[in-house]
Design an enzyme around this catalytic site. Structure first.
Site, mmCIF file in Angstrom:
data_model
loop_
_atom_site.group_PDB
_atom_site.id
_atom_site.type_symbol
_atom_site.label_atom_id
_atom_site.label_comp_id
_atom_site.label_asym_id
_atom_site.label_seq_id
_atom_site.Cartn_x
_atom_site.Cartn_y
_atom_site.Cartn_z
ATOM 1 N N CYS A 261 0.882 -1.188 0.000
ATOM 2 C CA CYS A 261 0.000 0.000 0.000
ATOM 3 C C CYS A 261 0.905 1.219 0.000
ATOM 4 O O CYS A 261 1.121 1.842 1.034
ATOM 5 C CB CYS A 261 -0.919 -0.002 1.222
ATOM 6 S SG CYS A 261 -1.729 -1.587 1.551
ATOM 7 N N CYS A 387 -1.026 4.246 10.771
ATOM 8 C CA CYS A 387 -0.874 5.543 11.432
ATOM 9 C C CYS A 387 -2.092 5.815 12.309
ATOM 10 O O CYS A 387 -2.627 6.917 12.323
ATOM 11 C CB CYS A 387 -0.642 6.657 10.425
ATOM 12 S SG CYS A 387 -1.890 6.755 9.117
#
Length: 448
Positions: A261, A387
Site C-alpha cells: 500500500c 498511522c
C-alpha cells in the site's frame, strides 16, 4: 474571477469546504494558489484555518449560548464566527477591535446586511458575557472531548484501551503544532552531512530522537519543499514515526520487497535507499489507485532510486492474481487506516471518522494481510504498520491474522534507536504524546 486578497475571507472559504469533506492540507494548497496574499497574510490564513480545525468542538460549545437557532445559520457564518473566536483566544497580537472590524467586513462581503448585523451582535454579546470555560464541565468524558476538541466516542475508546491518564495525555497533546521533519536520503548523503549543510544554509535543524534518518527543522525562512535540498533529492518530507516501519525491516541490498500500500511513496523510497540497483534489489510498490503511480514515480526519480522502484496499480487484496507464492524476501503492509495518529497534522480527521469506519477498515486490513501472506518466502519478514492508535486496527487485526495463519510468528519490533526498549509487548506502539510525532503502530511477523 477576482482573486481573494483577504486572509480571513479565504480562511472561511477553506474551512467551509473542509467541513463539507475536503482534506485540509489539499484545500489549503489549492486555495493559496488561487489567492493573492502577502507572506504575512499567508501565515495568518494558515494559522486561522488550522487553529479553527483544532478547536472546532470547543468553539461549538462556547458559541452555542449566543445562537438562538443554530440550524438556521449558514455553515460559512458559523465558520466565520469560529475564526473570530480563534483570533480572540489564541492570537494575542491582534487587537480585539481589529478582529471585530475584519470579521464584520467579511460578513458584509460574503453575505447580506442581515448577516452583518447578526455577526456584529454575536461578537459584542461574546465580548460582554465572555465565553464559557469548558474545564468547568463535570463529566470527565465530555470535558475531555470539549477541551481537546475530539469526539466523545474517540475519548471513550482511548480511556477504555489506555486508561484515563494516558488518554488525557494524548488528547492534550493533539492541538500542539506538528513538528516539521524530513528524512535524509541515504542514497546520496548521510544524515550528519545533511544536518551540517542545512544548518550552514540557515535552517535550525537537529537530529531526530525517533528515527535514525530523521531531521527536525525548528525554523526556516524558506519552506523546505522549495529548497535546493528538496529539489535535488537530498531529503524528503516525512514524519519521524513514518520512518520506523522501514527501519524495522532487515533489508539486504539484493532483496525483492513488496510495499503493498505504497502511495505516495515515502516508505517505498526509504526502502529503495537500502537496496542496490547493481545487485538487482527492487521494491514493488502497489496502490489501488492508478493516479497514485505518478507521485510514487516522481518521488523515486527525485530521490535517485528509480531503478530500485517498480510502481504498479493493483489492489493489494488481489496480489494472488499477479504474483507467485514465495516470491518476496520481505513485505510491508502499511495499511489503509483511520489515521487517528495523524490528528495533530490533519485535524479534521477527528470529525470525519466514525466507529463504523474503523470496523470496515479493520476488515480491509485483515484481507490485505491474508492476500499477501502466501507471497512471502519462508523465513521472510512481514511488517504491518498503521498511522492509527486503536486496537481495532492494530493489535486485534494481528491477533486474528495469526490465528488464521499459524505459520506466522510475532517477533520483537526493532528500530535503529531502540525505541521503548523497556516495553512489555513485541509490537511497537507510538502515541502522539510520546515524542510529539505522529501516532504509529509497527508489528513484525516472521513466516516459519
Amino acid at each position: 474571477m477576482n482573486k481573494i486578497t483577504n486572509p480571513r475571507q479565504l480562511a472561511v472559504s477553506t474551512l467551509t469546504r473542509t467541513k463539507q469533506g475536503a482534506y485540509s492540507n489539499l484545500q489549503v494548497d489549492t486555495d493559496l494558489k488561487q489567492a493573492e496574499l502577502s507572506s504575512a497574510d499567508r501565515r495568518l490564513y494558515t494559522s486561522i484555518v488550522y487553529g479553527v480545525l483544532q478547536h472546532q468542538m470547543t468553539f461549538e460549545y462556547q458559541l452555542a449560548p449566543f445562537l438562538k437557532n443554530p440550524a438556521q445559520v449558514d455553515e460559512w457564518v458559523v465558520q466565520l464566527l469560529y475564526t473570530a473566536m480563534y483570533q480572540m483566544e489564541y492570537l494575542d497580537r491582534i487587537p480585539k477591535r481589529a478582529i471585530f472590524d475584519e470579521t464584520i467586513k467579511v460578513a458584509k462581503k460574503m453575505g447580506h446586511d442581515g448577516i452583518r448585523r447578526m455577526v456584529t451582535g454575536v461578537l459584542h454579546a461574546m465580548d460582554r458575557k465572555k465565553l464559557a470555560d469548558p474545564n468547568q464541565i463535570e463529566d470527565l468524558v465530555e470535558r475531555l472531548a470539549v477541551t481537546s476538541s475530539v469526539p466523545q466516542w474517540i475519548v471513550e475508546l482511548l480511556i477504555d484501551q489506555l486508561g484515563k491518564d494516558k488518554a488525557t495525555s494524548i488528547l492534550m497533546s493533539l492541538n500542539q503544532p506538528p513538528k516539521q521533519s524530513v528524512r535524509a536520503n541515504l542514497a546520496v548523503i548521510s544524515r550528519d552531512e545533511l544536518l551540517n549543510e542545512l544548518n550552514e544554509a540557515g535552517y535550525d535543524a537537529k537530529a531526530s530522537e525517533v528515527a535514525s534518518e530523521g531531521i527536525v527543522i525548528e525554523h526556516s525562512e524558506i519552506p523546505i519543499t522549495q529548497s535546493d535540498f528538496f529539489i535535488d533529492g537530498k531529503l524528503t518530507v516525512q514524519d519521524e514515526s513514518a520512518m520506523l516501519p522501514a527501519e524495522a525491516m532487515p533489508i539486504e541490498a539484493s532483496d525483492l520487497i513488496l510495499d503493498a500500500c505504497a502511495a505516495p511513496g515515502g516508505k517505498t523510497t526509504q526502502i529503495a535507499t537500502r537496496l542496490s540497483a547493481a545487485e538487482k534489489g527492487q521494491v514493488v510498490a502497489l496502490d489501488i489507485h492508478k493516479n497514485k503511480m505518478k507521485p510514487i514515480n516522481q518521488n523515486a526519480k527525485r530521490l535517485h532510486v528509480s531503478e530500485q522502484v517498480v510502481a504498479q496499480a493493483l489492489d493489494a487484496r488481489n496480489v494472488g492474481d499477479v504474483f507467485e507464492d514465495g516470491l518476496f524476501d520481505e513485505i510491508l503492509v502499511d495499511a489503509p487506516c483511520s489515521g487517528l495518529g495523524l490528528i495533530r497534522r490533519k485535524p479534521e480527521i477527528r470529525y470525519q471518522k466514525t466507529p463504523a469506519d474503523i470496523e470496515k477498515l479493520s476488515q480491509i486490513q485483515l484481507a490485505i494481510l491474508t492476500a499477501v501472506a502466501p507471497k512471502l518466502k519462508v523465513g521472510g519478514q512481514l511488517t504491518y504498520s498503521t498511522c492509527t492508535i486503536v486496537n481495532q486496527e492494530n493489535k486485534n487485526v494481528i491477533d486474528q491474522f495469526v490465528i488464521n495463519h499459524p505459520e506466522f510468528e510475532v517477533q520483537y519490533t526493532h528500530t535503529d534507536l531502540d525505541l521503548k526498549a523497556d516495553r512489555n509487548q513485541s509490537d511497537l506502539r507510538i502515541y502522539p504524546d510520546d515524542y510529539l510525532s505522529d501516532g504509529f503502530y509497527v508489528c513484525t511477523l516472521i513466516k516459519q
